[in-house]
Motif scaffolding. Sequence first.
Motif, PDB file in Angstrom:
ATOM      1  N   UNK A  96      16.754  -5.311   4.118  1.00 27.45           N
ATOM      2  CA  UNK A  96      16.699  -3.998   4.749  1.00 27.45           C
ATOM      3  C   UNK A  96      18.033  -3.623   5.391  1.00 27.45           C
ATOM      4  N   UNK A  97      18.899  -4.616   5.629  1.00 32.62           N
ATOM      5  CA  UNK A  97      20.230  -4.342   6.174  1.00 32.62           C
ATOM      6  C   UNK A  97      21.014  -3.387   5.278  1.00 32.62           C
ATOM      7  N   UNK A  98      20.842  -3.494   3.966  1.00 37.08           N
ATOM      8  CA  UNK A  98      21.555  -2.603   3.041  1.00 37.08           C
ATOM      9  C   UNK A  98      21.157  -1.154   3.283  1.00 37.08           C
ATOM     10  N   UNK A  99      19.879  -0.912   3.512  1.00 41.00           N
ATOM     11  CA  UNK A  99      19.415   0.457   3.776  1.00 41.00           C
ATOM     12  C   UNK A  99      19.866   0.933   5.146  1.00 41.00           C
ATOM     13  N   UNK A 100      19.833   0.034   6.137  1.00 34.63           N
ATOM     14  CA  UNK A 100      20.279   0.404   7.488  1.00 34.63           C
ATOM     15  C   UNK A 100      21.706   0.920   7.448  1.00 34.63           C
ATOM     16  N   UNK A 101      22.550   0.311   6.651  1.00 38.06           N
ATOM     17  CA  UNK A 101      23.952   0.716   6.587  1.00 38.06           C
ATOM     18  C   UNK A 101      24.158   1.975   5.754  1.00 38.06           C
ATOM     19  N   UNK A 102      23.318   2.205   4.752  1.00 39.17           N
ATOM     20  CA  UNK A 102      23.534   3.329   3.834  1.00 39.17           C
ATOM     21  C   UNK A 102      22.876   4.626   4.282  1.00 39.17           C
ATOM     22  N   UNK A 103      21.705   4.562   4.905  1.00 40.50           N
ATOM     23  CA  UNK A 103      20.951   5.769   5.230  1.00 40.50           C
ATOM     24  C   UNK A 103      21.717   6.763   6.112  1.00 40.50           C
ATOM     25  N   UNK A 121       7.546 -14.099   4.586  1.00 42.27           N
ATOM     26  CA  UNK A 121       7.438 -15.115   3.540  1.00 42.27           C
ATOM     27  C   UNK A 121       8.337 -16.320   3.811  1.00 42.27           C
ATOM     28  N   UNK A 122       9.103 -16.283   4.913  1.00 45.11           N
ATOM     29  CA  UNK A 122       9.941 -17.416   5.276  1.00 45.11           C
ATOM     30  C   UNK A 122      11.083 -17.660   4.317  1.00 45.11           C
ATOM     31  N   UNK A 123      11.565 -16.599   3.671  1.00 46.48           N
ATOM     32  CA  UNK A 123      12.586 -16.733   2.633  1.00 46.48           C
ATOM     33  C   UNK A 123      13.709 -15.718   2.859  1.00 46.48           C
ATOM     34  N   UNK A 124      14.255 -15.725   4.067  1.00 46.86           N
ATOM     35  CA  UNK A 124      15.277 -14.739   4.406  1.00 46.86           C
ATOM     36  C   UNK A 124      16.519 -14.863   3.534  1.00 46.86           C
ATOM     37  N   UNK A 125      16.770 -16.029   2.996  1.00 47.33           N
ATOM     38  CA  UNK A 125      17.966 -16.238   2.190  1.00 47.33           C
ATOM     39  C   UNK A 125      17.982 -15.491   0.876  1.00 47.33           C
ATOM     40  N   UNK A 126      16.833 -14.991   0.424  1.00 46.03           N
ATOM     41  CA  UNK A 126      16.833 -14.282  -0.868  1.00 46.03           C
ATOM     42  C   UNK A 126      17.369 -12.867  -0.738  1.00 46.03           C
ATOM     43  N   UNK A 127      17.468 -12.322   0.500  1.00 43.39           N
ATOM     44  CA  UNK A 127      17.991 -10.984   0.765  1.00 43.39           C
ATOM     45  C   UNK A 127      17.240  -9.924  -0.038  1.00 43.39           C
ATOM     46  N   UNK A 128      16.027  -9.632   0.417  1.00 42.69           N
ATOM     47  CA  UNK A 128      15.189  -8.625  -0.226  1.00 42.69           C
ATOM     48  C   UNK A 128      14.492  -7.802   0.845  1.00 42.69           C
ATOM     49  N   UNK A 129      14.499  -6.508   0.670  1.00 43.25           N
ATOM     50  CA  UNK A 129      13.789  -5.597   1.554  1.00 43.25           C
ATOM     51  C   UNK A 129      13.333  -4.389   0.767  1.00 43.25           C
ATOM     52  N   UNK A 130      12.616  -3.478   1.429  1.00 41.53           N
ATOM     53  CA  UNK A 130      12.084  -2.302   0.741  1.00 41.53           C
ATOM     54  C   UNK A 130      12.187  -1.084   1.647  1.00 41.53           C
ATOM     55  N   UNK A 131      12.452   0.049   1.014  1.00 42.30           N
ATOM     56  CA  UNK A 131      12.475   1.331   1.701  1.00 42.30           C
ATOM     57  C   UNK A 131      11.350   2.172   1.135  1.00 42.30           C
ATOM     58  N   UNK A 149       0.817  -1.204   0.000  1.00 39.92           N
ATOM     59  CA  UNK A 149       0.000   0.000   0.000  1.00 39.92           C
ATOM     60  C   UNK A 149       0.852   1.255   0.000  1.00 39.92           C
ATOM     61  N   UNK A 150       1.982   1.208  -0.690  1.00 41.36           N
ATOM     62  CA  UNK A 150       2.934   2.321  -0.724  1.00 41.36           C
ATOM     63  C   UNK A 150       2.868   3.028  -2.067  1.00 41.36           C
ATOM     64  N   UNK A 151       3.036   4.340  -2.042  1.00 43.03           N
ATOM     65  CA  UNK A 151       3.045   5.099  -3.296  1.00 43.03           C
ATOM     66  C   UNK A 151       4.421   5.104  -3.944  1.00 43.03           C
ATOM     67  N   UNK A 152       5.477   4.982  -3.147  1.00 41.18           N
ATOM     68  CA  UNK A 152       6.835   4.977  -3.686  1.00 41.18           C
ATOM     69  C   UNK A 152       7.699   4.091  -2.805  1.00 41.18           C
ATOM     70  N   UNK A 153       8.551   3.293  -3.428  1.00 45.69           N
ATOM     71  CA  UNK A 153       9.437   2.414  -2.660  1.00 45.69           C
ATOM     72  C   UNK A 153      10.664   2.069  -3.480  1.00 45.69           C
ATOM     73  N   UNK A 154      11.665   1.558  -2.786  1.00 46.11           N
ATOM     74  CA  UNK A 154      12.910   1.133  -3.421  1.00 46.11           C
ATOM     75  C   UNK A 154      13.261  -0.255  -2.916  1.00 46.11           C
ATOM     76  N   UNK A 155      13.394  -1.258  -3.817  1.00 48.56           N
ATOM     77  CA  UNK A 155      13.874  -2.575  -3.375  1.00 48.56           C
ATOM     78  C   UNK A 155      15.357  -2.494  -3.031  1.00 48.56           C
ATOM     79  N   UNK A 156      15.736  -3.192  -1.972  1.00 44.82           N
ATOM     80  CA  UNK A 156      17.136  -3.240  -1.554  1.00 44.82           C
ATOM     81  C   UNK A 156      17.490  -4.684  -1.211  1.00 44.82           C
TER      82      UNK A 156
END
Length: 330
Positions: free
Chosen positions: A73-80, A194-204, A63-70
């Motif tokens: 989420x660890x990638x965003x935590x380190x970069x922000x 989704x029980x798929x932590x190994x795929x390394x996907x998050x959103x900002x 339900x987001x109007x704008x997002x960025x796949x990363x």
Amino acid sequence: MLEHGGRLLRAVRQYGIPREQWLDLSSGIAPWPYAIPAIPLEAWARLPETEDGLEQAARTYYGASALLPVAGSQAAIQALPYLRPAGRVGVLAPCYAEHPHAWRRAGHALVELDDAQVEDCLDSLDVLVLVNPNNPTGRRLPRERLLGWHARLARRGGWLLVDEAFMDNTPADSLVDCAARPGLIVLRSFGKFFGLAGVRLGFVMAEPPLLQRLAEALGPWSISGPTRVLGQACFSERSAHPAQIARCAQASQRLAALLEAAGLPAAGGCDLFQYVRTPHAAHLHDFLARRGILVRLFEQPPAVRLGLPASAAHEQRLRQALADYQKESA
């Protein structure tokens, strides 16, 4: 490297128990992974492209109007933290340790706060960081309070950063629908629900200019082609989402009842884990590990976090181990 759950191979070496004999409850990840869709050869053979369907599927799901796949989420935590000048950053503690670590490393001054201290300190902060539901305690803060904090920060050009890694199970509490407001940043994790932590996907989720700056900082092709196919498929399987929410909620309630019966009532939790505070946390962690059950240990304050058992057999195995612990502690 900071301490995290999921380090099963280290436990195998430490306790001398074969990997296949372990019950790993150390991570707050749904133990029922979604089915992996067929991945077309093209996804492996070509460079990934944006707006191939993943972003639209994610915007619809969240339900987001704008997002960025990363890449998690660890990638965003380190970069922000590098996207704004060094300032004074408040972190609601205890929380996921990578947050304060990242802001300190980027040169910001850190202030650890509890809920009651935020109101008095907020106007002296440039950024407030929190996890909702909290990791590891499961505490949830109401939307109205968070939006009030955001408004006060945003008036001075500040940020409210809300990590919603465990929010998929209770989406009504999310701030995603407000994330286009300047100064509000919301992180979401794909792998836990989704029980798929190994795929390394998050959103900002944030205002588009900030997402563009973050995308430039992370560089091109941060999400692999196969991951993009998999993520889109899971988001689009809408009929399965309510069933996963219900299954997690029921399992979490059973886990809380099991802990209560063992004399270890949960001090907090959410639909993906339960959190037990006890001065004997280190002993409990070791006692279970010697029986091939891995839970997450926290030293300050002393506590353990237990993820969801996947089956009745796993619940019974944990129940028996805790009964043995009770007998030893009596």
